[in-house]
Design a protein around this motif. Structure first.
Motif, mmCIF file in Angstrom:
data_model
loop_
_atom_site.group_PDB
_atom_site.id
_atom_site.type_symbol
_atom_site.label_atom_id
_atom_site.label_comp_id
_atom_site.label_asym_id
_atom_site.label_seq_id
_atom_site.Cartn_x
_atom_site.Cartn_y
_atom_site.Cartn_z
ATOM 1 N N UNK A 1 11.758 3.881 -1.832
ATOM 2 C CA UNK A 1 10.637 3.666 -2.763
ATOM 3 C C UNK A 1 9.321 3.423 -2.024
ATOM 4 N N UNK A 2 9.389 3.023 -0.751
ATOM 5 C CA UNK A 2 8.166 2.825 0.029
ATOM 6 C C UNK A 2 7.502 4.149 0.377
ATOM 7 N N UNK A 3 8.253 5.248 0.223
ATOM 8 C CA UNK A 3 7.698 6.581 0.489
ATOM 9 C C UNK A 3 7.135 7.239 -0.762
ATOM 10 N N UNK A 4 7.256 6.561 -1.906
ATOM 11 C CA UNK A 4 6.702 7.066 -3.161
ATOM 12 C C UNK A 4 5.365 6.398 -3.444
ATOM 13 N N UNK A 5 4.515 7.090 -4.202
ATOM 14 C CA UNK A 5 3.304 6.436 -4.695
ATOM 15 C C UNK A 5 3.715 5.355 -5.680
ATOM 16 N N UNK A 6 3.019 4.230 -5.631
ATOM 17 C CA UNK A 6 3.364 3.137 -6.537
ATOM 18 C C UNK A 6 3.249 3.569 -7.994
ATOM 19 N N UNK A 7 2.276 4.411 -8.303
ATOM 20 C CA UNK A 7 2.089 4.866 -9.680
ATOM 21 C C UNK A 7 3.297 5.680 -10.143
ATOM 22 N N UNK A 8 3.781 6.600 -9.296
ATOM 23 C CA UNK A 8 4.944 7.389 -9.691
ATOM 24 C C UNK A 8 6.172 6.502 -9.847
ATOM 25 N N UNK A 9 6.345 5.566 -8.911
ATOM 26 C CA UNK A 9 7.488 4.661 -8.980
ATOM 27 C C UNK A 9 7.508 3.918 -10.312
ATOM 28 N N UNK A 10 6.371 3.373 -10.701
ATOM 29 C CA UNK A 10 6.329 2.540 -11.914
ATOM 30 C C UNK A 10 6.295 3.381 -13.184
ATOM 31 N N UNK A 11 5.894 4.656 -13.053
ATOM 32 C CA UNK A 11 5.936 5.545 -14.213
ATOM 33 C C UNK A 11 7.358 5.903 -14.609
ATOM 34 N N UNK A 12 8.287 5.900 -13.635
ATOM 35 C CA UNK A 12 9.661 6.316 -13.934
ATOM 36 C C UNK A 12 10.540 5.131 -14.332
ATOM 37 N N UNK B 1 0.841 -1.200 0.000
ATOM 38 C CA UNK B 1 0.000 0.000 0.000
ATOM 39 C C UNK B 1 0.878 1.252 0.000
ATOM 40 N N UNK B 2 0.278 2.381 -0.392
ATOM 41 C CA UNK B 2 0.974 3.672 -0.364
ATOM 42 C C UNK B 2 0.921 4.264 1.034
ATOM 43 N N UNK B 3 1.965 5.019 1.397
ATOM 44 C CA UNK B 3 1.962 5.717 2.687
ATOM 45 C C UNK B 3 0.967 6.871 2.622
ATOM 46 N N UNK B 4 0.528 7.333 3.787
ATOM 47 C CA UNK B 4 -0.493 8.390 3.834
ATOM 48 C C UNK B 4 0.037 9.722 3.305
ATOM 49 N N UNK B 5 1.321 9.991 3.511
ATOM 50 C CA UNK B 5 1.924 11.242 3.016
ATOM 51 C C UNK B 5 3.110 10.915 2.103
ATOM 52 N N UNK B 6 2.840 10.511 0.860
ATOM 53 C CA UNK B 6 3.928 10.097 -0.032
ATOM 54 C C UNK B 6 4.818 11.267 -0.439
#
Length: 214
Positions: free
Chosen positions: A112-123, A33-38
């Motif tokens: 990477x756990x502090x990033x949104x999964x979408x942003x991580x996979x977009x880059x 899951x994404x953290x509350x404050x990515x």
């Protein structure tokens, strides 16, 4: 009518059993899951750091033990080892399909756990071991990496992936139909199209997971 009723009852029973399995899957809670404050990376450089990571699919049996790597922007590294050594596992951890048990993986110094999964996979441009294609056309499969890509971008990505020659030899060129799973193209052509799909995205980080075998 009695026969139709009996037939309907059988269909309803099968439907109920199938629905139960489907909803059991849909109701499963996500483990990643994404953290509350990515955090966000405003100016991406593409530095990747594996900092003493440990991981096991079973927490009592580590597959990766104390792995370290520091990949600078523009640098290429190869991870070599026999089948089952954990090469794809390292890729899955960087894509955050799983989370490390210990240590951290960072991009430009951010866990990477502090990033949104979408942003991580977009880059990241990721080409898996098994080149996956979708039903549609060659064009729609390549544009899956970048929907608004121009025709020149599509040709350039195909050329770099060494796919342009076989595409141009086909009667319908980029409009050639692709069957589900890419069953109507060869293994090598499938891999080249999968590479072109990642290239057209123009990401800062590329991952090639044994994607040149064919």
């Amino acid at each position: 009518p009695i026969m139709q009723t009996a037939s309907s009852a059988t269909v309803l029973q099968s439907t109920a059993a199938a629905a139960e399995r489907v909803f059991e899957f849909l109701n499963e809670e996500e483990e990643i899951t994404d953290v509350s404050n990515p955090k966000t990376i405003d100016v991406l450089k593409g530095k990747v750091t594996f900092d003493n990571i440990f991981f096991g699919y079973d927490k009592n049996k580590m597959v990766i033990k104390g792995f370290n790597a520091n990949i600078k922007p523009g640098q290429k590294i190869a991870i070599v080892g026999p089948t089952g050594a954990g090469k794809t596992t390292i890729v899955n951890l960087l894509m955050r399909f799983y989370d490390v048990n210990e240590g951290s993986i960072k991009i430009d110094g951010i866990d990477i756990r502090d990033l949104k999964q979408k942003q991580l996979r977009d880059i990241i441009g990721y080409i898996p071991q098994r080149g996956i294609l979708f039903s549609g056309t060659i064009e729609s499969n390549i544009r899956y990496g970048k929907e608004n890509a121009t025709e020149n971008e599509m040709k350039k990505a195909s050329e770099v992936a060494q796919a342009l020659e076989f595409i141009q030899n086909k009667e319908d060129k980029f409009n050639t139909e692709i069957a589900q799973g890419g069953t109507n193209v060869s293994g090598g052509q499938k891999q080249r199209l999968a590479i072109a799909r990642a290239l057209i995205k123009n990401p800062k980080i590329y991952i090639f997971d044994d994607s040149f075998s064919a």
